[in-house]
Design an enzyme around this catalytic site. Structure first.
Site, PDB file in Angstrom:
ATOM      1  N   ASP A 143       1.187   6.415  17.350  1.00  0.00           N
ATOM      2  CA  ASP A 143       0.690   5.087  17.718  1.00  0.00           C
ATOM      3  C   ASP A 143       1.661   4.473  18.720  1.00  0.00           C
ATOM      4  OD1 ASP A 143       2.912   4.492  16.173  1.00  0.00           O
ATOM      5  OD2 ASP A 143       1.919   2.947  14.985  1.00  0.00           O
TER       6      ASP A 143
ATOM      7  N   GLN B   4      -4.235  -3.967  15.574  1.00  0.00           N
ATOM      8  CA  GLN B   4      -4.264  -5.239  16.311  1.00  0.00           C
ATOM      9  C   GLN B   4      -3.861  -6.444  15.452  1.00  0.00           C
ATOM     10  OE1 GLN B   4      -4.981  -5.178  19.582  1.00  0.00           O
ATOM     11  NE2 GLN B   4      -5.592  -3.044  19.640  1.00  0.00           N
ATOM     12  N   THR B   5      -3.204  -6.202  14.304  1.00  0.00           N
ATOM     13  CA  THR B   5      -2.889  -7.310  13.387  1.00  0.00           C
ATOM     14  C   THR B   5      -1.477  -7.139  12.824  1.00  0.00           C
ATOM     15  OG1 THR B   5      -5.223  -7.273  12.728  1.00  0.00           O
ATOM     16  CG2 THR B   5      -3.755  -8.642  11.427  1.00  0.00           C
TER      17      THR B   5
ATOM     18  N   TRP C  70       0.816  -1.220   0.000  1.00  0.00           N
ATOM     19  CA  TRP C  70       0.000   0.000   0.000  1.00  0.00           C
ATOM     20  C   TRP C  70       0.846   1.264   0.000  1.00  0.00           C
ATOM     21  CZ3 TRP C  70      -0.428  -4.026   3.519  1.00  0.00           C
ATOM     22  CH2 TRP C  70       0.340  -3.907   4.675  1.00  0.00           C
TER      23      TRP C  70
ATOM     24  N   TYR D 204      -5.029   8.658  15.117  1.00  0.00           N
ATOM     25  CA  TYR D 204      -3.857   8.083  14.453  1.00  0.00           C
ATOM     26  C   TYR D 204      -4.092   7.872  12.956  1.00  0.00           C
ATOM     27  CZ  TYR D 204      -0.812   4.562  12.553  1.00  0.00           C
ATOM     28  OH  TYR D 204       0.021   3.886  11.700  1.00  0.00           O
TER      29      TYR D 204
ATOM     30  N   GLU E  21      -4.283   0.876   7.117  1.00  0.00           N
ATOM     31  CA  GLU E  21      -4.160   1.283   8.515  1.00  0.00           C
ATOM     32  C   GLU E  21      -5.257   0.663   9.381  1.00  0.00           C
ATOM     33  OE1 GLU E  21      -1.730   2.590   9.913  1.00  0.00           O
ATOM     34  OE2 GLU E  21      -0.592   3.374   8.212  1.00  0.00           O
TER      35      GLU E  21
ATOM     36  N   CYS F 247      19.940  -0.958  19.068  1.00  0.00           N
ATOM     37  CA  CYS F 247      20.407   0.429  19.179  1.00  0.00           C
ATOM     38  C   CYS F 247      21.561   0.737  18.223  1.00  0.00           C
ATOM     39  CB  CYS F 247      20.825   0.731  20.618  1.00  0.00           C
ATOM     40  SG  CYS F 247      19.433   0.765  21.778  1.00  0.00           S
TER      41      CYS F 247
ATOM     42  N   LEU G 116      -9.583 -11.799  10.318  1.00  0.00           N
ATOM     43  CA  LEU G 116      -8.848 -10.629  10.803  1.00  0.00           C
ATOM     44  C   LEU G 116      -9.306 -10.204  12.193  1.00  0.00           C
ATOM     45  CD1 LEU G 116      -8.341  -8.103   7.847  1.00  0.00           C
ATOM     46  CD2 LEU G 116      -6.592  -9.129   9.274  1.00  0.00           C
ATOM     47  N   GLY G 117     -10.539 -10.539  12.529  1.00  0.00           N
ATOM     48  CA  GLY G 117     -11.061 -10.192  13.842  1.00  0.00           C
ATOM     49  C   GLY G 117     -11.443  -8.728  13.963  1.00  0.00           C
ATOM     50  N   TYR G 118     -11.942  -8.347  15.155  1.00  0.00           N
ATOM     51  CA  TYR G 118     -12.373  -6.970  15.407  1.00  0.00           C
ATOM     52  C   TYR G 118     -13.242  -6.473  14.244  1.00  0.00           C
ATOM     53  CZ  TYR G 118      -8.643  -7.281  18.857  1.00  0.00           C
ATOM     54  OH  TYR G 118      -7.842  -7.679  19.903  1.00  0.00           O
TER      55      TYR G 118
ATOM     56  N   CYS H 261      20.263   1.887  14.947  1.00  0.00           N
ATOM     57  CA  CYS H 261      19.229   2.925  14.994  1.00  0.00           C
ATOM     58  C   CYS H 261      19.771   4.273  14.546  1.00  0.00           C
ATOM     59  CB  CYS H 261      18.669   3.035  16.410  1.00  0.00           C
ATOM     60  SG  CYS H 261      17.352   4.263  16.549  1.00  0.00           S
TER      61      CYS H 261
END
Length: 363
Positions: free
Chosen positions: A151, A55-56, A37, A133, A50, A213, A93-95, A216
């Site tokens: 987020d 939750q996935t 995407w 978000y 998004e 780290c 996928l749930g929810y 990063c």
């Protein structure tokens, strides 16, 4: 990743913030994830991805995303769909409220915005199912609005960069994180800035396991890394123990057909089809008695074993029974909400929640 020239912008006062953005964006240009995407400047794709990613895991979402846009390539086609078809594509996928709100949102965009996602944050935020978000992600990635998409990833990075000792889930932490990243956000590439932080939190500044780290780009700006204790942040409220509930699940058969019951419009798994379900673990004898109370004539009963499903705030422990019955009219209690379906109808038309996945395999 699309190649872009990320140059530091701003005068001397903005040098530190500009350096933060420059290092982050240069890292993103080399190490950012390639996702289906991304790079499209397509508000529908960004919105859909998004919502799916809530939750996935990313890897789980990719297949769903491709299947969804193949069937519903744009907002108009989604708005015209039947809710059951949308839910079927969402199966697993749930929810499911996410899918329902996505469908409602598409209809609203068709009615109020001529089928095009509005470009201003407040209007995007007003669409069903789109919170702060997601609205910020769409606004920045698609419409280049300078607004951080705060987020869990951004909150964690903020906490570690500043050794923030407060509750990271508090409103105060969210406001401080928003201000922190907005001050450092690149004027020209705000969407890339947000996506870079998302990727950094997913691959380097990870919530669990080894925090990388040394890899990063923001280590020079991170006090917890300097202290050698990044794992101490962020602090979170102690989670409450999940409530455990026990249920008996009935896979009731009449020949090649299965009884499915539509769940209430409110509550867990609202409005979805599932197997007949009763509270508590019933014995075989009790299960037979319950089936007879419903008006069925059981010919054979088989125990299907136990299963468990974890929701965000609760946990279901289940025991299942397959009951083969002779021909029967659906009793008064079930007649309005339950129906007989073939295996083919269930597989092609109905979305059965993943909570029942174990028992669905016996269909």
């Amino acid at each position: 990743m699309e190649s872009r020239d990320y140059q530091k912008s701003g005068g001397r006062k903005e040098e530190k913030q500009g350096e933060f953005a420059e290092k982050l964006l240069n890292w993103f240009g080399k190490s950012g994830r390639s996702l289906p995407w991304r790079g499209k400047k397509n508000a529908y794709y960004t919105w859909l991805s998004e919502i799916m990613l809530q939750q996935t895991r990313v890897e789980a979402v990719k297949g769903y995303f491709y299947r969804f846009i193949e069937r519903f390539p744009d907002i108009a086609s989604l708005a015209l769909a039947k809710e059951e078809e949308v839910l079927k594509l969402w199966e697993g996928l749930g929810y499911y409220s996410r899918a329902r709100n996505l469908h409602k949102g598409a209809k609203l965009i068709m009615e109020q915005y001529d089928g095009k996602m509005p470009s201003a944050y407040p209007e995007i935020r007003s669409i069903p199912g789109i919170g702060d978000y997601t609205a910020a992600a769409i606004s920045s990635i698609v419409f280049s609005e300078k607004i951080p998409a705060v987020d869990g990833n951004l909150l964690r990075i903020f906490a570690r960069c500043n050794s923030y000792g407060g509750d990271i889930l508090s409103k105060e932490a969210r406001v401080l994180a928003f201000q922190y990243f907005k001050e450092r956000m690149d004027e020209k590439f705000p969407g890339d800035f947000n996506e870079a932080l998302m990727d950094l939190g997913a691959t380097v500044c990870v919530p669990k396991g080894k925090i990388l780290c040394n890899s990063c780009p923001l280590s020079a700006f991170c006090t917890s890394s300097e202290e050698g204790k990044p794992e101490n942040y962020p602090l979170k409220r102690e989670k409450k123990a999940r409530k455990k509930e026990q249920y008996s699940i009935f896979l009731i058969r009449q020949g090649e057909k299965i009884v499915l019951k539509k769940r209430p419009k409110k509550g867990v798994l609202a409005g979805l089809y599932g197997f007949y379900q009763l509270s508590g673990f019933l014995t075989k004898k009790e299960a037979l008695e319950e089936v007879q109370k419903l008006g069925f004539i059981p010919l054979k009963l088989r125990e299907l074993g136990k299963a468990r499903h974890i929701f965000t705030h609760k946990e279901w422990e289940m025991i299942g029974y397959e009951v083969l019955c002779g021909e029967f009219p659906l009793c008064k209690e079930l007649r309005e909400e339950a129906e007989l379906f073939t295996k083919e109808e269930i597989e092609s038309e109905l979305s059965i929640p993943s909570a029942f996945s174990y028992y669905k395999e016996f269909i």
